[in-house]
Design an enzyme around this catalytic site. Structure first.
Site, mmCIF file in Angstrom:
data_model
loop_
_atom_site.group_PDB
_atom_site.id
_atom_site.type_symbol
_atom_site.label_atom_id
_atom_site.label_comp_id
_atom_site.label_asym_id
_atom_site.label_seq_id
_atom_site.Cartn_x
_atom_site.Cartn_y
_atom_site.Cartn_z
ATOM 1 N N ASP A 289 0.868 -1.164 0.000
ATOM 2 C CA ASP A 289 0.000 0.000 0.000
ATOM 3 C C ASP A 289 0.917 1.231 0.000
ATOM 4 O O ASP A 289 2.141 1.119 0.129
ATOM 5 C CB ASP A 289 -0.955 -0.038 1.201
HETATM 6 C C1 GLC Z 1 -4.389 4.117 -0.258
HETATM 7 C C2 GLC Z 1 -5.294 2.945 0.046
HETATM 8 C C3 GLC Z 1 -5.344 1.898 -1.023
HETATM 9 C C4 GLC Z 1 -5.186 2.562 -2.372
HETATM 10 C C5 GLC Z 1 -3.765 3.115 -2.424
HETATM 11 C C6 GLC Z 1 -3.491 3.831 -3.762
HETATM 12 O O1 GLC Z 1 -3.660 4.493 0.874
HETATM 13 O O2 GLC Z 1 -5.076 2.275 1.284
HETATM 14 O O3 GLC Z 1 -6.603 1.220 -0.907
HETATM 15 O O4 GLC Z 1 -5.376 1.616 -3.417
HETATM 16 O O5 GLC Z 1 -3.499 4.001 -1.354
HETATM 17 O O6 GLC Z 1 -4.258 4.992 -3.839
#
Ligand code: GLC
Length: 733
Positions: A289
Site C-alpha cells: 500500500d
Molecule cells: C491508499 C489505500 C489503497 C489505495 C492506495 C493507492 O492508501 O489504502 O486502498 O489503493 O493508497 O491509492
C-alpha cells in the site's frame, strides 16, 4: 491469470536480458509528484489544511496550478515499472517513453483506484453487495474495466475484500460488508468482471485484491490500527474472500497497512509467502500500500528503510508503492546478502507476467477515438447499468402504515443539504467522475415529475436554519428529509467514534417530525448508522447509501413505486453506536443476551442489531414455509417455499444459513451459506432449492486446518439473518 507458453518464454527472455537496475526499476511504482507552485514544503501544506490554516478551496487551487513531475527521465532509464494515473493522454505520453525510448521497451502498468466505477460511478461496495446480485456485481466490474482501459488504466486497485464488522471504520464503505460468504461471492464476481472479458485488448484489466489481510478488524474501528485475532478467525472470516478471488484468477494483491498479530502485512512471510504464494499458488504479484514499506520503520519492525525493504522483498512483497526504497536500497541489500537474486527475479517475473498477460507489449496505447468518445459523454448503456445497480442496492428499512410509495400528486417538501448535491452521490473513492454525469435526489424527483419544494435547512455539517424548517413543514403534505454523511465522512482515514447522524440532523428530523406531517428519511451514508431514535420517530426510512451517478433517479423511482425496493443490508445497523462492533454471525457465549440480568447485554441499549444483516423490506410481503432438508451422499438438499403474500410484484432474497451446534471450537449462531434472488408476482410462490456440499459445513481450527466434525446442525432459511425457519439434522462426514 494464466499465461501461454509463448508468454512465459517472453518473460524469461526479458528477464535474462535485464540489468539489476532495470530489474529493481520494475519493482518501483511512481505517482505524479507535486513540485513547486507554493512557498512551503508539501507536508507543511497538508498540515496547514489539516489545521484549518488553509481552506480546501485554496489548497485545491494550489494543487491545480502546481507542476507535476511524471518522472520521465526515470521511465526512460528503466527505473519505473508502474505509474498511477487516469489521464489517457498523459498515459500515452509516458507509455511512449517506456516502450519507444527505454533500452528494453518494457511498458508501464498504469494503476488507479477504480473501486466502484471510473466515469460511470455505481454504488459503493457496501451498498452493491446488498443487491445480493452476483451477475450485477460482475457486469458493473466489466464496465469499470472497459472505462479504465479507455483512460489508459490497465490495473484497478480493486476489489476491496475486507470483511468489516465495526462501522466506526470509514472503509466499511469500500467493502462487501460483515459476512464472509457474501464477500466471497462479491470477490468472485468482481474478479470475473474485471479480468475475464477477453473480447478485445481493451476489455479487461488486472484486479488487485486488497487489503491483504485483516484490515477490517482494526482495533476500535480506527483506521490503520493494530489487528490481533486467533488463527481460526483469520482463516474462517477474513481470508476466504481473498482465497476465492485467487481461485478466480486474480492477477495482483495489495498488502494491508496493518500489522497482523504483531507482523505488518507489508512484510509478513506467513500471509505472503506461506499462504498466498505457497498454499494458494498465487501466480501474480503483490504491491505494497502507499508508503507502507517506509512505515514498517514506524511500526517498529525494521530499524531503517533499507532493512524494511529487504524484509519486505524476502517476505514476498513484489512492488513498492511510492517510497523508492526498492529502487534505491535493494542493490546494496543484494550485495550484503540480505536478499537473493532469486527473490529479486521472482518479483520481476511476476510483474512482467502480469504485463504480458494484460497485452501491454502488443497494445500499450489508448486509441484517439476512444479518448474523444468519453470526452463527449458516457455510453448510454453505462448510465443504464449505473441506474440498475442503484435501484437494486437501495434498502427499505421502515415503512409505517404503507406510507410509501407516494402518489405523485402529493406535494413534497424535500429537505436537507445533501438532497441537492449532485456530487455527494458518488461516495468515497470515486476519483474519475464528472459533475455533468451525476443526478441529485432533487433532480431525480424533478425528472420524475414530482410536485416538490426544496428547503436545504441543514446537513451533515454546519448550521440548522430553523426558519427554513418551518417553511418546509408548512409547505408539503409529506416531508422527504435527505440526511446522512458527506462522501468525505467515510472511506480511508475517516473513522468516526460516533455513528449517529452527524451534525444537527437528528435535531432537524425532530423538528420535522414535530410538524405532525409524515416524514420519510432518505439516508445518504457510507457506513451503517445508529438509528435507534430515527426508527422510533420517523414514518419511513430508505437506506440509499451513496448510489453513484444514477442515485437521484433511483431514489425517485423507489419513492414513487416505479421500482419495488429489493436491496438487503450487507452490514448490521445498531440501535446505538456503543454496540459496535455489531454483527449477526457471532458465537453464542455461555450467557446469550436474554431477560435475566446475568446475560451478555448492556444496561442501557439493546444487545441485538436494530436492522440485522440481510434485512430489507418491500412494498409487498413474503411468507416462508415448507423448509425441508434431505441428506445426500456428499451434500444436503434444502428446499423452502417463498410466497408473495402482498399486493404487488417484488423481488426477495432467499437466504440460507447454518449453525454448527456443537464443535471443537464455539461456532457462530448463524452463518450465511447461500442466497438467491427470486421475483414473484402478487400471490405467486416458488420452492427454492439449495445444494449445500457437506464440506461447506466445516471450519478452520487454530492450527489453520479445515476440519469437518460430525454432529447436529441447524439449517435456517428466510428473508434476513434474524427471521428464519429452522430444521435440524445430524450430519456424518
Ligand atoms: C491508499 C489505500 C489503497 C489505495 C492506495 C493507492 O492508501 O489504502 O486502498 O489503493 O493508497 O491509492
Amino acid at each position: 491469470m494464466k499465461l501461454t507458453d509463448a508468454q512465459r518464454a517472453k518473460v524469461e527472455d526479458l528477464l535474462s536480458r535485464m540489468t539489476l537496475e532495470e530489474k529493481l526499476g520494475q519493482l518501483n511504482q511512481e505517482s505524479p509528484s507535486i513540485v513547486g507552485g507554493f512557498d512551503v514544503p508539501f507536508p507543511e501544506l497538508i498540515e496547514m489544511v489539516t489545521e484549518g490554516r488553509l481552506s480546501q478551496e485554496e489548497f485545491q487551487k494550489i494543487m491545480d496550478t502546481a507542476q507535476r513531475d511524471y518522472h520521465e527521465e526515470d521511465i526512460r532509464a528503466g527505473r519505473v515499472g508502474s505509474m498511477m494515473g487516469n489521464d489517457p493522454v498523459k498515459a500515452n505520453e509516458l507509455q511512449h517513453i517506456a516502450v519507444e525510448e527505454s533500452r528494453l521497451g518494457i511498458p508501464l502498468i498504469i494503476g488507479f483506484d477504480v473501486i466502484h466505477g471510473l466515469r460511470s460511478v455505481y454504488p459503493i461496495a457496501i451498498a452493491e453487495a446488498g443487491s445480493f446480485d452476483d451477475d450485477l456485481m460482475e457486469r458493473t466490474a466489466r464496465m469499470a474495466a472497459r472505462e479504465s482501459r479507455a483512460y489508459g488504466i490497465g490495473w484497478n486497485f480493486a476489489p476491496m475484500l475486507d470483511v468489516a464488522r465495526d462501522a466506526r471504520w470509514g472503509r466499511v464503505s469500500e467493502g462487501p460488508g460483515e459476512d464472509t460468504r457474501l464477500a466471497e461471492r462479491f470477490a468472485r464476481a468482481k474478479v470475473r468482471g474485471l479480468q475475464n472479458d477477453r473480447s478485445g485488448p481493451d476489455s479487461y484489466v488486472a484486479a488487485c485484491l486488497k487489503h491483504f489481510v485483516g484490515y477490517g478488524a482494526c482495533e476500535g474501528g480506527r483506521d490503520y490500527n493494530t489487528v490481533s485475532m486467533a488463527p481460526s478467525q483469520l482463516h474462517s472470516v477474513y481470508l476466504p474472500p481473498f482465497r476465492a478471488a485467487v481461485e478466480e484468477g486474480a492477477a495482483t494483491v495489495m498488502a494491508a497497512f496493518n500489522d497482523l498479530n504483531g507482523v505488518p502485512c507489508t512484510l509478513n512471510p506467513y500471509t505472503l509467502r506461506t499462504l498466498l504464494k505457497g498454499d494458494w499458488a498465487f501466480p501474480g504479484f503483490v504491491v505494497s500500500d502507499a508508503n507502507a514499506i517506509r512505515e514498517c520503520v514506524v511500526h517498529g519492525i525494521a530499524a531503517d528503510e533499507a532493512e524494511a525493504g529487504a524484509m519486505a522483498l524476502r517476505a514476498g512483497l513484489d512492488m513498492d508503492m511510492g517510497t523508492h526504497i526498492y529502487r534505491d536500497e535493494l542493490a546494496a541489500a543484494l550485495s550484503a546478502g540480505r536478499i537473493s537474486q532469486t527473490e529479486i527475479d521472482d518479483a520481476v517475473r511476476r510483474i512482467l507476467s502480469v504485463k504480458v498477460w494484460l497485452g501491454l507489449f502488443a497494445h500499450p496505447y489508448v486509441e484517439e477515438p476512444v479518448i474523444r468518445s468519453y470526452a463527449a459523454g458516457l455510453p448510454e448503456a453505462h448510465r443504464a447499468l449505473c441506474r440498475e445497480a442503484a435501484e437494486k442496492s437501495l434498502v427499505l428499512l421502515k415503512n409505517a402504515g404503507g406510507l410509501l410509495p407516494l402518489q405523485k400528486e402529493r406535494r413534497i417538501s424535500l429537505v436537507g443539504a445533501l438532497a441537492a448535491s449532485d456530487t455527494e452521490v458518488v461516495g468515497a473513492w470515486a476519483l474519475g467522475w464528472e459533475k455533468r454525469d451525476c443526478v441529485s435526489i432533487l433532480q431525480g424527483l424533478k425528472n420524475a415529475g414530482a410536485d416538490v419544494g426544496y428547503y436545504p435547512c441543514g446537513g451533515p455539517e454546519g448550521a440548522l436554519d430553523t426558519a427554513e424548517v418551518e417553511r418546509a413543514c408548512a409547505d408539503g403534505d409529506v416531508i422527504v428529509a435527505v440526511v446522512g454523511e458527506t462522501a468525505a465522512m467515510s472511506g480511508e482515514a475517516s473513522s468516526r467514534a460516533h455513528i449517529t447522524l452527524p451534525g444537527r440532523q437528528r435535531e432537524l428530523l425532530a423538528l420535522l417530525s414535530a410538524s405532525g406531517k409524515p416524514v420519510i428519511a432518505v439516508l445518504m451514508n457510507g457506513r451503517p448508522l445508529a438509528l435507534g431514535w430515527e426508527s422510533e420517530h420517523l414514518d419511513a426510512i430508505v437506506e440509499a447509501w451513496h448510489l453513484g451517478i444514477g442515485m437521484g433517479d433511483a431514489v425517485a423511482a423507489a419513492l414513487f413505486g416505479e421500482i419495488n425496493p429489493s436491496g438487503r443490508l450487507s452490514s448490521s445497523f445498531p440501535w446505538d453506536d456503543g454496540q459496535e462492533p455489531t454483527y449477526y454471525n457471532h458465537p453464542s457465549t455461555g450467557r446469550p443476551a436474554g431477560k435475566s440480568k446475568f446475560t451478555s447485554k448492556y444496561l442501557d441499549v439493546p444487545a441485538e442489531a436494530l436492522y440485522p444483516f440481510g434485512y430489507g423490506l418491500s412494498y409487498t410481503a413474503f411468507a416462508y414455509d415448507g423448509l425441508t432438508v434431505t441428506e445426500r451422499e456428499d451434500a444436503l438438499e434444502i428446499a423452502v417455499t417463498v410466497r408473495n403474500s402482498g399486493e404487488r410484484p417484488g423481488t426477495e432474497t432467499v437466504q440460507l444459513y447454518t449453525r454448527d451446534v456443537t464443535a471443537s471450537l464455539v461456532r457462530p449462531v448463524k452463518e450465511l451459506k447461500d442466497y438467491r434472488r427470486v421475483t414473484l408476482r402478487a400471490g405467486a410462490s416458488e420452492t427454492v432449492t439449495f445444494r449445500l456440499p457437506k464440506a461447506d459445513l466445516g471450519f478452520w481450527n487454530n492450527e489453520g486446518v479445515y476440519v469437518r466434525e460430525d454432529g447436529l446442525f441447524q439449517i435456517c432459511a428466510g428473508g434476513n439473518s434474524r427471521d428464519t425457519l429452522t430444521e435440524e439434522i445430524t450430519v456424518r462426514f
